[in-house]
Design a protein around this motif. Sequence first.
Motif, short mmCIF file in Angstrom:
data_model
loop_
_atom_site.label_atom_id
_atom_site.label_comp_id
_atom_site.label_asym_id
_atom_site.label_seq_id
_atom_site.Cartn_x
_atom_site.Cartn_y
_atom_site.Cartn_z
N PHE A 57 1.96 13.41 -10.07
CA PHE A 57 1.82 11.95 -9.92
C PHE A 57 0.73 11.10 -10.57
CE2 PHE A 57 4.61 13.84 -6.65
CZ PHE A 57 5.75 12.94 -6.59
N GLY A 58 -0.15 11.91 -11.27
CA GLY A 58 -1.33 11.34 -11.72
C GLY A 58 -1.24 10.17 -12.59
N SER A 59 -0.02 10.15 -13.17
CA SER A 59 0.18 9.05 -13.99
C SER A 59 0.34 7.58 -13.21
CB SER A 59 1.28 9.28 -14.95
OG SER A 59 2.29 9.38 -14.24
N VAL A 60 0.43 7.85 -11.98
CA VAL A 60 0.75 6.61 -11.20
C VAL A 60 -0.58 6.21 -10.44
CG1 VAL A 60 1.86 5.65 -9.21
CG2 VAL A 60 3.05 7.46 -10.64
N PHE A 85 0.82 -1.31 -0.03
CA PHE A 85 0.06 -0.06 -0.02
C PHE A 85 0.94 1.29 -0.15
CE2 PHE A 85 -2.05 3.66 2.20
CZ PHE A 85 -3.42 3.78 1.51
N CYS A 86 1.09 1.97 -1.01
CA CYS A 86 1.65 3.33 -1.19
C CYS A 86 0.86 4.49 -1.07
CB CYS A 86 2.38 3.00 -2.60
SG CYS A 86 3.56 1.67 -2.55
N MET A 87 1.30 5.42 -0.34
CA MET A 87 0.63 6.65 0.06
C MET A 87 1.84 7.98 -0.15
SD MET A 87 -2.11 8.08 2.37
CE MET A 87 -3.47 8.47 1.68
N LEU A 88 1.53 8.54 -1.11
CA LEU A 88 2.50 10.06 -1.17
C LEU A 88 1.81 11.11 -0.20
CD1 LEU A 88 4.60 11.56 -2.67
CD2 LEU A 88 2.64 12.46 -3.91
N GLY A 94 -1.86 16.46 4.27
CA GLY A 94 -3.09 15.56 4.74
C GLY A 94 -4.34 15.96 4.83
N TYR A 95 -4.66 17.28 4.64
CA TYR A 95 -5.92 17.70 4.72
C TYR A 95 -6.91 16.96 3.62
CZ TYR A 95 -9.94 20.60 4.80
OH TYR A 95 -11.19 21.24 5.20
N TRP A 96 -6.30 16.93 2.32
CA TRP A 96 -7.10 16.17 1.09
C TRP A 96 -6.30 14.76 1.25
CZ3 TRP A 96 -11.38 17.92 -0.03
CH2 TRP A 96 -11.74 19.52 -0.21
N TYR A 97 -7.13 13.62 1.09
CA TYR A 97 -6.59 12.66 0.37
C TYR A 97 -7.10 11.91 -0.40
CZ TYR A 97 -10.31 10.24 3.27
OH TYR A 97 -11.27 9.91 3.71
N ARG A 98 -6.71 11.15 -1.20
CA ARG A 98 -7.33 10.19 -2.37
C ARG A 98 -7.03 8.66 -2.16
NH1 ARG A 98 -6.10 12.29 -7.39
NH2 ARG A 98 -4.06 11.07 -7.22
N LEU A 127 -1.44 4.85 -6.90
CA LEU A 127 -0.60 5.56 -5.90
C LEU A 127 -1.98 6.55 -5.16
CD1 LEU A 127 2.06 6.31 -4.57
CD2 LEU A 127 2.05 8.19 -6.05
N ALA A 128 -2.04 6.01 -3.81
CA ALA A 128 -2.85 6.79 -2.86
C ALA A 128 -2.30 8.09 -2.68
CB ALA A 128 -3.26 6.32 -1.61
N CYS A 129 -2.94 9.32 -2.13
CA CYS A 129 -1.97 10.52 -2.41
C CYS A 129 -2.73 11.28 -1.29
CB CYS A 129 -2.06 11.57 -3.54
SG CYS A 129 -1.34 10.56 -4.96
N ALA A 130 -1.93 11.99 -0.42
CA ALA A 130 -2.53 13.07 0.60
C ALA A 130 -1.75 14.28 0.14
CB ALA A 130 -2.14 12.86 1.83
N ALA A 131 -2.54 15.59 0.09
CA ALA A 131 -2.24 16.79 -0.47
C ALA A 131 -2.56 17.99 0.78
CB ALA A 131 -2.97 17.32 -1.63
N GLU A 132 -1.76 18.99 0.63
CA GLU A 132 -1.84 20.10 1.64
C GLU A 132 -1.61 19.26 3.01
OE1 GLU A 132 -4.62 23.04 1.02
OE2 GLU A 132 -5.11 22.64 -1.05
#
Length: 141
Positions: A45-48, A29-32, A58-62, A51-56
């Motif tokens: 990083f949209g081409s990955v 499980f990979c999260m950026l 950690g305020y936003w996550y996907r 990959l789970a992502c957290a932005a700002e």
Amino acid sequence: GAGGGSGGELIPESTLQVLRDLADDKNNFCMLLSGLTREKVDEAFGSVKSLACAAEHGYWYRAKAGSRVAGGSDHWQTNYADRPMTWYGVADAILQVYTARTAGTYIKRKGVSLTWKYDDADPEFGAMQAKELQHHLSQVL
């Protein structure tokens, strides 16, 4: 990339491929976690796709649908949508005052955060203003 072009300009394709390989492996499980905005994270990083992502910060996550994270979705989510943002306008107005009276400073605005940058100000005056600003904000927020 995160600086404004396609992801490949900032993030080398070889790095993106390593992230794809790791994130596509069902044993991982990979999260950026990034301080960048959602848009910049998507750009870089949209081409990955796995990959789970957290932005700002950690305020936003996907977390991608089908991942081990409850409620995984291909859309950005937050756990703070019900919290009022009334502080933002108050803080922004105060930061504007400090910016106007401190040469070499500016406000960095993101969706849910404000940062007062004083790296280019006179070091002593900038540090003094930053300390005063911190006190001021702690009194009103």
